[in-house]
Enzyme design. Structure first.
Site, PDB file in Angstrom:
ATOM      1  N   ASP A  84      60.603  37.056  48.492  1.00 15.97           N
ATOM      2  CA  ASP A  84      60.383  35.853  47.687  1.00 15.97           C
ATOM      3  C   ASP A  84      60.555  34.606  48.550  1.00 15.97           C
ATOM      4  N   ALA A  85      59.679  33.648  48.366  1.00 16.60           N
ATOM      5  CA  ALA A  85      59.728  32.417  49.161  1.00 16.60           C
ATOM      6  C   ALA A  85      60.743  31.420  48.625  1.00 16.60           C
ATOM      7  N   LEU A  86      61.302  31.696  47.450  1.00 20.35           N
ATOM      8  CA  LEU A  86      62.253  30.776  46.807  1.00 20.35           C
ATOM      9  C   LEU A  86      61.655  29.382  46.636  1.00 20.35           C
ATOM     10  N   THR A  92      47.238  38.277  34.375  1.00 21.93           N
ATOM     11  CA  THR A  92      47.499  37.601  33.103  1.00 21.93           C
ATOM     12  C   THR A  92      46.296  37.677  32.168  1.00 21.93           C
ATOM     13  N   ASP A  93      46.561  37.605  30.863  1.00 24.98           N
ATOM     14  CA  ASP A  93      45.452  37.580  29.902  1.00 24.98           C
ATOM     15  C   ASP A  93      44.647  36.279  30.005  1.00 24.98           C
ATOM     16  N   GLU A  94      45.217  35.255  30.680  1.00 27.87           N
ATOM     17  CA  GLU A  94      44.494  33.971  30.766  1.00 27.87           C
ATOM     18  C   GLU A  94      43.192  34.087  31.558  1.00 27.87           C
ATOM     19  N   TYR A 106      45.060  27.435  37.260  1.00 26.42           N
ATOM     20  CA  TYR A 106      45.948  28.604  37.356  1.00 26.42           C
ATOM     21  C   TYR A 106      45.181  29.891  37.072  1.00 26.42           C
ATOM     22  N   SER A 107      44.498  29.943  35.920  1.00 25.55           N
ATOM     23  CA  SER A 107      43.847  31.213  35.562  1.00 25.55           C
ATOM     24  C   SER A 107      42.674  31.520  36.492  1.00 25.55           C
ATOM     25  N   LYS A 161      44.186  33.222  39.410  1.00 26.98           N
ATOM     26  CA  LYS A 161      44.582  34.599  39.082  1.00 26.98           C
ATOM     27  C   LYS A 161      43.341  35.497  38.978  1.00 26.98           C
ATOM     28  N   TYR A 198      51.847  19.931  22.254  1.00 30.12           N
ATOM     29  CA  TYR A 198      50.537  19.473  22.746  1.00 30.12           C
ATOM     30  C   TYR A 198      49.504  19.507  21.611  1.00 30.12           C
ATOM     31  N   ARG A 248      49.471  31.955  20.748  1.00 31.87           N
ATOM     32  CA  ARG A 248      49.820  32.829  21.870  1.00 31.87           C
ATOM     33  C   ARG A 248      50.358  34.140  21.300  1.00 31.87           C
ATOM     34  N   GLY A 282      41.764  20.917  28.700  1.00 31.62           N
ATOM     35  CA  GLY A 282      41.150  22.255  28.754  1.00 31.62           C
ATOM     36  C   GLY A 282      41.974  23.334  28.055  1.00 31.62           C
TER      37      GLY A 282
HETATM   38  P1  NAD Z   1      57.778  32.469  38.041  1.00 30.19           P
HETATM   39  O1  NAD Z   1      57.104  31.169  38.335  1.00 30.19           O
HETATM   40  O2  NAD Z   1      58.990  32.490  37.207  1.00 30.19           O
HETATM   41  O3  NAD Z   1      58.176  33.175  39.429  1.00 30.19           O
HETATM   42  C1  NAD Z   1      57.322  33.229  40.525  1.00 30.19           C
HETATM   43  C2  NAD Z   1      58.126  33.747  41.719  1.00 30.19           C
HETATM   44  O4  NAD Z   1      57.225  33.859  42.835  1.00 30.19           O
HETATM   45  C3  NAD Z   1      59.261  32.810  42.150  1.00 30.19           C
HETATM   46  O5  NAD Z   1      60.427  33.556  42.430  1.00 30.19           O
HETATM   47  C4  NAD Z   1      58.721  32.162  43.426  1.00 30.19           C
HETATM   48  O6  NAD Z   1      59.738  31.777  44.333  1.00 30.19           O
HETATM   49  C5  NAD Z   1      57.846  33.278  43.976  1.00 30.19           C
HETATM   50  N1  NAD Z   1      56.779  32.771  44.861  1.00 30.19           N
HETATM   51  C6  NAD Z   1      55.908  31.754  44.598  1.00 30.19           C
HETATM   52  N2  NAD Z   1      55.092  31.561  45.654  1.00 30.19           N
HETATM   53  C7  NAD Z   1      55.435  32.495  46.582  1.00 30.19           C
HETATM   54  C8  NAD Z   1      54.942  32.818  47.874  1.00 30.19           C
HETATM   55  N3  NAD Z   1      53.935  32.137  48.436  1.00 30.19           N
HETATM   56  N4  NAD Z   1      55.506  33.860  48.529  1.00 30.19           N
HETATM   57  C9  NAD Z   1      56.543  34.556  47.980  1.00 30.19           C
HETATM   58  N5  NAD Z   1      57.060  34.269  46.771  1.00 30.19           N
HETATM   59  C10 NAD Z   1      56.509  33.262  46.082  1.00 30.19           C
HETATM   60  O7  NAD Z   1      56.643  33.400  37.454  1.00 30.19           O
HETATM   61  P2  NAD Z   1      56.741  34.515  36.315  1.00 30.19           P
HETATM   62  O8  NAD Z   1      56.584  33.867  35.001  1.00 30.19           O
HETATM   63  O9  NAD Z   1      57.876  35.394  36.595  1.00 30.19           O
HETATM   64  O10 NAD Z   1      55.369  35.303  36.598  1.00 30.19           O
HETATM   65  C11 NAD Z   1      55.324  36.376  37.523  1.00 30.19           C
HETATM   66  C12 NAD Z   1      53.913  36.911  37.597  1.00 30.19           C
HETATM   67  O11 NAD Z   1      53.501  37.352  36.301  1.00 30.19           O
HETATM   68  C13 NAD Z   1      52.877  35.886  38.034  1.00 30.19           C
HETATM   69  O12 NAD Z   1      51.966  36.528  38.879  1.00 30.19           O
HETATM   70  C14 NAD Z   1      52.212  35.459  36.740  1.00 30.19           C
HETATM   71  O13 NAD Z   1      50.877  35.077  36.970  1.00 30.19           O
HETATM   72  C15 NAD Z   1      52.279  36.735  35.941  1.00 30.19           C
HETATM   73  N6  NAD Z   1      52.305  36.590  34.474  1.00 30.19           N
HETATM   74  C16 NAD Z   1      53.211  35.753  33.885  1.00 30.19           C
HETATM   75  C17 NAD Z   1      53.268  35.688  32.496  1.00 30.19           C
HETATM   76  C18 NAD Z   1      54.266  34.799  31.789  1.00 30.19           C
HETATM   77  O14 NAD Z   1      54.218  34.694  30.571  1.00 30.19           O
HETATM   78  N7  NAD Z   1      55.189  34.156  32.481  1.00 30.19           N
HETATM   79  C19 NAD Z   1      52.394  36.463  31.718  1.00 30.19           C
HETATM   80  C20 NAD Z   1      51.467  37.298  32.364  1.00 30.19           C
HETATM   81  C21 NAD Z   1      51.455  37.356  33.748  1.00 30.19           C
HETATM   82  O1  DAU Z   2      49.257  34.234  28.668  1.00 26.69           O
HETATM   83  C1  DAU Z   2      49.989  34.498  29.837  1.00 26.69           C
HETATM   84  C2  DAU Z   2      50.401  33.198  30.478  1.00 26.69           C
HETATM   85  O2  DAU Z   2      51.388  32.618  29.643  1.00 26.69           O
HETATM   86  C3  DAU Z   2      50.932  33.362  31.900  1.00 26.69           C
HETATM   87  O3  DAU Z   2      49.902  33.831  32.728  1.00 26.69           O
HETATM   88  C4  DAU Z   2      51.470  32.034  32.447  1.00 26.69           C
HETATM   89  O4  DAU Z   2      52.071  32.242  33.717  1.00 26.69           O
HETATM   90  C5  DAU Z   2      52.495  31.499  31.480  1.00 26.69           C
HETATM   91  O5  DAU Z   2      52.929  30.218  31.923  1.00 26.69           O
HETATM   92  C6  DAU Z   2      51.915  31.390  30.075  1.00 26.69           C
HETATM   93  O6  DAU Z   2      50.899  30.367  30.007  1.00 26.69           O
HETATM   94  P1  DAU Z   2      50.793  29.336  28.772  1.00 26.69           P
HETATM   95  O7  DAU Z   2      50.074  28.139  29.234  1.00 26.69           O
HETATM   96  O8  DAU Z   2      50.309  30.012  27.546  1.00 26.69           O
HETATM   97  O9  DAU Z   2      52.377  29.050  28.575  1.00 26.69           O
HETATM   98  P2  DAU Z   2      53.194  27.720  28.282  1.00 26.69           P
HETATM   99  O10 DAU Z   2      54.580  28.142  27.987  1.00 26.69           O
HETATM  100  O11 DAU Z   2      52.977  26.675  29.325  1.00 26.69           O
HETATM  101  O12 DAU Z   2      52.535  27.195  26.932  1.00 26.69           O
HETATM  102  C7  DAU Z   2      52.506  27.987  25.762  1.00 26.69           C
HETATM  103  C8  DAU Z   2      51.791  27.195  24.690  1.00 26.69           C
HETATM  104  O13 DAU Z   2      52.610  26.067  24.316  1.00 26.69           O
HETATM  105  C9  DAU Z   2      50.467  26.589  25.143  1.00 26.69           C
HETATM  106  O14 DAU Z   2      49.565  26.589  24.035  1.00 26.69           O
HETATM  107  C10 DAU Z   2      50.827  25.154  25.533  1.00 26.69           C
HETATM  108  C11 DAU Z   2      51.927  24.830  24.555  1.00 26.69           C
HETATM  109  N1  DAU Z   2      52.950  23.867  25.054  1.00 26.69           N
HETATM  110  C12 DAU Z   2      53.565  24.165  26.236  1.00 26.69           C
HETATM  111  C13 DAU Z   2      54.514  23.322  26.737  1.00 26.69           C
HETATM  112  C14 DAU Z   2      55.187  23.619  28.066  1.00 26.69           C
HETATM  113  C15 DAU Z   2      53.304  22.758  24.297  1.00 26.69           C
HETATM  114  O15 DAU Z   2      52.765  22.526  23.185  1.00 26.69           O
HETATM  115  N2  DAU Z   2      54.258  21.914  24.808  1.00 26.69           N
HETATM  116  C16 DAU Z   2      54.880  22.144  26.001  1.00 26.69           C
HETATM  117  O16 DAU Z   2      55.717  21.316  26.418  1.00 26.69           O
END
Ligand code: NAD
Ligand code: DAU
Length: 335
Positions: A34-36, A124-126, A149-150, A153, A206, A213, A274
């Site tokens: 992990d790059a932290l 991700t489903d996105e 982002y999506s 991915k 927003y 979701r 978007g």
């Molecule tokens: P997060 O942002 O919490 O963690 C990402 C981690 O990756 C961090 O520890 C960061 O330090 C590390 N990282 C970032 N860039 C790096 C690099 N260049 N080299 C090494 N490490 C690096 O993310 P998360 O929510 O835990 O998501 C993890 C994975 O799951 C992602 O690939 C994300 O697309 C996917 N995902 C997330 C969700 C969600 O709801 N959070 C849903 C579906 C898929």
């Molecule tokens: O669907 C999987 C994805 O879910 C992952 O791939 C992403 O890494 C993860 O961040 C998440 O994406 P979303 O954009 O759906 O998550 P977020 O928590 O940012 O937002 C969830 C919903 O809430 C979205 O419709 C935007 C809305 N939102 C979010 C924030 C942060 C608000 O209305 N207000 C806010 O402040």
């Protein structure tokens, strides 16, 4: 014994995954690479630092030499490492392309040359885009990413599929819906709202708050990824979801009620550019082929998550400092 290189293991989903694997899978050792970045937090796994089946390596997946070294003696790669927040990708997409696309390409290249047995790409489903009022994303749904982002991915997923097709690499892709649970960085909806409400701060909805979701507990996601590593078929995609669709406003009301806070703390702000309207996952393929299904009910999972944040004030204080304050001002100062 299998050794897995888990990239991004100090983030939200990766750290929950490592915690569960070390607790329940005695035949798996973990190297956490992990790059932290701002999202990576050593505190997420501090209690496991001296575990006999765990090793942490600080490194960046875009650094080929570091990846080559880290992959020595490794059987499989689970690639969690990513820039993961849609709003940040709208502010600046550069780091998303660097880590999510170039980083994945470097990992794939090195994994191929070092003959790693299996590569699991955590996607991700996105990547499927946005749904109307009905229908579900299946693994056959065409990719139609809408945010930087999506898009990054989806590009990574296509690279993985190209490596399977061109080089016969053994790789699987998992696509999951929105995760919630402990250790999630408070920029995402659920932890941002919980931690704001704990401080009697407003919560920014927003647009009209009617975006939907499909919520899944982070440990259910981790169980799916492990099943994909063990039982997935090379070249296949597996969707994971919680069968738990909620409009953002309804979810916000639920969190307000559970925390005993008034609805006056809701602040409607300018919509995300978007903004995808609805996500919902058909996960029957994973159920059928991997023997996996989501176990946690949202009601229990959300209460437990709120309790976790309440019990971890020091963790919150730590992550809500530094870069977080700058980001928060940039993000919400203008909305
Ligand atoms: P997060 O942002 O919490 O963690 C990402 C981690 O990756 C961090 O520890 C960061 O330090 C590390 N990282 C970032 N860039 C790096 C690099 N260049 N080299 C090494 N490490 C690096 O993310 P998360 O929510 O835990 O998501 C993890 C994975 O799951 C992602 O690939 C994300 O697309 C996917 N995902 C997330 C969700 C969600 O709801 N959070 C849903 C579906 C898929
Ligand atoms: O669907 C999987 C994805 O879910 C992952 O791939 C992403 O890494 C993860 O961040 C998440 O994406 P979303 O954009 O759906 O998550 P977020 O928590 O940012 O937002 C969830 C919903 O809430 C979205 O419709 C935007 C809305 N939102 C979010 C924030 C942060 C608000 O209305 N207000 C806010 O402040």
């Amino acid at each position: 014994m299998a050794t897995l290189l888990v990239t991004g293991g100090c983030g939200f989903i990766g750290s929950n995954f490592i915690r569960d694997v070390l607790a329940n899978e005695p035949d798996i050792s973990i190297v956490n690479f992990d790059a932290l970045t701002y999202a990576g937090n050593l505190a997420n796994l501090a209690d496991l630092e001296s575990h006999s089946r765990y090793r942490f390596v600080k490194g960046d997946i875009t650094d080929r030499a570091a990846v080559e070294k880290a992959l020595e003696g490794v059987d499989g790669v689970i690639n969690f490492a990513a820039e993961s927040h849609v709003d940040r990708s709208i502010l600046d997409s550069g780091p998303f392309l660097r880590t999510n696309v170039i980083g994945t390409q470097i990992l794939l290249d090195v994994a191929r040359s070092q003959k790693i047995k299996r590569f699991v790409q955590v996607s991700t489903d996105e990547v499927y885009g946005s749904l109307g009022a009905t229908g579900l994303f299946t693994e056959e749904t065409p990719l139609h990413p809408n945010s930087p982002y999506s898009a990054s991915k989806a590009a990574a997923d296509m690279l993985v599929q190209a490596y399977v097709h061109t080089f016969g690499m053994d790789a699987v892709i998992t696509r999951c819906s929105n995760n919630y649970g402990p250790y999630q960085f408070p920029e995402k909806l659920i932890p941002l709202f919980i931690t704001n409400l704990m401080r009697d701060q407003q919560v920014p909805i927003y647009g009209d708050g009617q975006q939907i979701r499909d919520w899944i507990h982070v440990r259910d996601h981790g169980a799916g990824i492990l099943a994909a590593w063990r039982k997935g078929k090379a070249g296949e995609v597996y969707n994971f979801g919680g069968r738990c669709e909620k409009a953002n406003l309804d979810l916000t009301h639920l969190m307000l009620d559970l925390l005993g806070k008034p609805r006056t703390l809701i602040k409607y702000v300018q919509d995300r550019p978007g903004h995808d309207r609805r996500y919902a996952i058909d996960c029957t393929k994973a159920e059928r082929e991997l023997g996996w299904s989501p176990q946690m009910t949202f009601d229990v999972g959300l209460r437990e998550t709120i309790d976790w944040y309440k019990a971890n004030e020091a963790w919150i204080k730590n992550v809500r400092s530094g870069d977080y304050l700058k980001y928060y001002q940039q993000q919400y100062g203008s909305r």
